[in-house]
Design an enzyme around this catalytic site. Structure first.
Site, PDB file in Angstrom:
ATOM      1  N   ARG B 120       0.852  -1.201   0.000  1.00  0.00           N
ATOM      2  CA  ARG B 120       0.000   0.000   0.000  1.00  0.00           C
ATOM      3  C   ARG B 120       0.886   1.248   0.000  1.00  0.00           C
ATOM      4  NH1 ARG B 120      -4.642   0.722   3.947  1.00  0.00           N
ATOM      5  NH2 ARG B 120      -5.846   1.254   2.120  1.00  0.00           N
ATOM      6  N   GLN B 125      -0.256   2.751  -6.281  1.00  0.00           N
ATOM      7  CA  GLN B 125      -1.695   3.029  -6.486  1.00  0.00           C
ATOM      8  C   GLN B 125      -2.173   2.753  -7.905  1.00  0.00           C
ATOM      9  OE1 GLN B 125      -2.803   6.923  -5.113  1.00  0.00           O
ATOM     10  NE2 GLN B 125      -2.258   6.469  -2.991  1.00  0.00           N
ATOM     11  N   ASP B 128      -3.258  -0.777  -8.338  1.00  0.00           N
ATOM     12  CA  ASP B 128      -4.069  -1.336  -7.255  1.00  0.00           C
ATOM     13  C   ASP B 128      -5.413  -1.837  -7.772  1.00  0.00           C
ATOM     14  OD1 ASP B 128      -5.368  -2.017  -4.971  1.00  0.00           O
ATOM     15  OD2 ASP B 128      -4.950  -0.154  -3.893  1.00  0.00           O
ATOM     16  N   SER B 131      -8.390  -1.858  -5.330  1.00  0.00           N
ATOM     17  CA  SER B 131      -9.079  -0.572  -5.215  1.00  0.00           C
ATOM     18  C   SER B 131      -9.936  -0.284  -6.438  1.00  0.00           C
ATOM     19  CB  SER B 131      -8.068   0.566  -5.029  1.00  0.00           C
ATOM     20  OG  SER B 131      -7.566   0.565  -3.720  1.00  0.00           O
ATOM     21  N   TYR B 227      -5.625  -0.754   7.625  1.00  0.00           N
ATOM     22  CA  TYR B 227      -6.834  -1.534   7.397  1.00  0.00           C
ATOM     23  C   TYR B 227      -7.570  -1.740   8.722  1.00  0.00           C
ATOM     24  CZ  TYR B 227      -5.561  -2.971   2.645  1.00  0.00           C
ATOM     25  OH  TYR B 227      -5.278  -3.000   1.296  1.00  0.00           O
TER      26      TYR B 227
END
Lengths: 382, 382
Positions: B120, B125, B128, B131, B227
């Protein structure tokens, strides 16, 4: 004090003519309200809520004791024939010329008030059930499209890039069309719209759509009362030709066009549907009245093979979109009913004031006779 | 120049690992892309568009000739066993500890890169996929709720009065939860949300929800990497008690809570569901991983009788929400795949740079061995 009754609607109708909140307004005003057991169940209004609002929940309505029967779908002739002479019904009546129903009502001297005949005046707006139900339909048809589309409606911005918003085309910019535009815009889609009434361009823009100009002139598209009129063959062909490339480029097409008293105009051919990408969705709100889209069937999804590769375009024919939103559609409808009732009660007694343009317009039958559409109000008492 | 292949995904998966647009980026960079015939059909990407983007559309992929196999659902052991030694797979791998798949990959020296193991970090990103797929899921679950609710989401203002907006409660404020909040807000609903990570309050507010404070303190709800962590029994009970009245008052409840590597936390009991009004809708995005809502079943609507009168609450268990939005979910996924590929090609040849923290993190198997989660990157070459 008058007696107002609400029957169970026949399946598949899910709406109900009065909701507990409107019952409460009537019972507080001193009226008696009878609700047939389970009448609100499919609209998610339990009997107990009607009872708490002051209604009497009954196994079967004693029709001979009812002053006003409020309904959604047209009442069967046998129900009309069991009402007391002089009773009034308030509801939807399409088709307006059903001979059995008219005969049954006239045989008993029942006054049928039809929402379809409400005059389009500002005073009548609070009673306009066609508009309130069209609002529900316009919202609903966007959801039906969005849930079937394999794409997002909104622009999706992610760390891995941006997905552009869905393109939606709306044909027919009445109450339903405007609500469809507003809902699709809320969900983030790019919306373009067309109506043969050029006045509608400004309305469409006011809720965020671009207007697709098809080059028709105003006189061709506008009929009595500001409603759309049917186009001649040549104008309809020009309209289709102008719209075709916009439809081919759209992810979603929503059609809401209606011409009062006539079948829905055929705006979109199968060829125009097949020019859309695989996975695109067409929602025809007029499927039950003839269809704006060739081949649409009320209550069914029809798959039309896309000419652009493996896959199909889904054509969704809606049967009764407001019935798919029964809680709120009934709530709005009930308010319309209560507002009409307000015109009928004078000094606690039931009257049918034909000198009121709204009552005169809505009265399809009265005193044993069927009344012509647009019948003038009776002269007011001096 | 390397060879990248895209297989047909097994039914009922509708997504595809590369879309024509991403294929074009790869072929322009000089790579060879093989697409199994029909691989994109359910995501509405025709073979012809892949071919136009420079892919070779093939009846069956010659696995022995493939450098990188991009996939969505985990590859069967027999596919892994047919790849050439040193080949790389990129895709989703849950569960990460499937013994057959690990053995097959290790027997061939195949490197499996699992999106579930992506670090993460901000550099990661753009890769990802969890996501990007959660974004699709969060949008989708609001549509599933809206299309089943017998009410409007937005405030409806009509000449006959106003209908208040629907009340939506969202539990779990990760990517999916935030997108659910944003979508429900777009549609005009009033949204309240909760997550056991107190940091999420600000995020929820930033997309228009009010935060339901359940009085848990920060340490109870926040685990590694930001998380959520599983709550103890007493904290979970306090959380349920605090949420119950908000859920009872909601028209829609959406649950998106997940704890990495564990079954989904049970947030809502059947008793809490039964306290909702008839016609209310619950959507459990975690139904396939154990369920946030007692009694939810993936791919099914379960009707729970409402304790508040005739009628039921509908509990919608989603099986794979991104698969219901396959065109755009695949598009985002494909971009994630292409971004991972960018780490693997050096001077036109395939490499597996374990000194890169992203590659090191994702590599579930390499060189015949299963790698531990959180394995450190190999030291960079001097």
């Amino acid at each position: 004090m008058i007696t107002i009754a609400v029957p169970c609607e026949p399946s598949p109708e899910t709406r109900v003519a009065l909701v507990p909140e409107s019952v409460r307004a009537l019972t507080r005003a001193g009226h008696r309200v009878l609700v047939e057991r389970g009448a609100g169940a499919r609209a998610r209004y339990p009997d107990a809520e009607y009872a708490a609002a002051g209604a009497k929940v009954v196994g079967g309505v004693d029709l001979a004791a009812v002053d006003v029967l409020a309904h959604v779908t047209p009442l069967p002739a046998r129900v009309l024939g069991a009402l007391r002479p002089g009773a009034v019904t308030i509801g939807l009546q399409s088709p307006l010329d059903d001979a059995d129903r008219l005969a049954a009502a006239n045989a008993r001297g029942v006054t049928m008030l039809a929402f379809e005949r409400l005059p389009r005046t500002s005073r009548a707006q609070a009673m306009d059930a066609l508009s309130s139900q069209a609002l529900a339909a316009g919202y609903r048809c966007v959801l039906e499209a969005a849930v079937r589309l394999p794409r997002f409606f909104p622009l999706a911005m992610t760390a891995a890039g941006t997905v552009p918003p869905a393109k939606v085309v709306v044909l027919g910019i009445g109450v339903a069309g405007l609500q469809a535009i507003a809902t699709a815009r809320r969900l983030g889609a790019k919306v373009a719209a067309n109506d043969i009434r050029p006045d509608s361009a400004e309305e469409a823009r006011s809720v965020g759509a671009t207007f697709l100009d098809t080059g028709l002139d105003a006189a061709e598209g506008t009929g009595a009362g500001g409603y759309a009129r049917a186009l001649g063959t040549s104008a309809a062909e020009r309209q289709r030709a102008a719209l075709a490339p916009h439809i081919a480029d759209a992810d979603v097409l929503i059609t809401t066009a209606a011409v009062p008293g006539r079948p829905a105009p055929r705006l979109v051919t199968t060829e125009m549907v097949a020019a859309m990408r695989p996975g695109s969705v067409v929602v025809d709100l007029a499927a039950a009245t003839g269809g704006n889209v060739e081949g649409s069937r009320p209550g069914e999804d029809v798959r039309v093979p896309s000419g652009r590769g493996d896959g199909a375009v889904t054509v969704v024919g809606l049967a009764s979109a407001p019935s798919d939103l029964p809680t709120d559609a009934s709530r709005l409808y009930a308010t319309n009913v209560v507002n009409v009732l307000g015109l009928l009660v004078k000094d606690g007694a039931l009257t049918v004031p034909l000198d009121d343009d709204i009552v005169a317009g809505m009265a399809l039958t009265h005193d044993g006779e069927t009344r012509a559409a647009g019948a003038a109000p009776a002269p007011a008492a001096p």
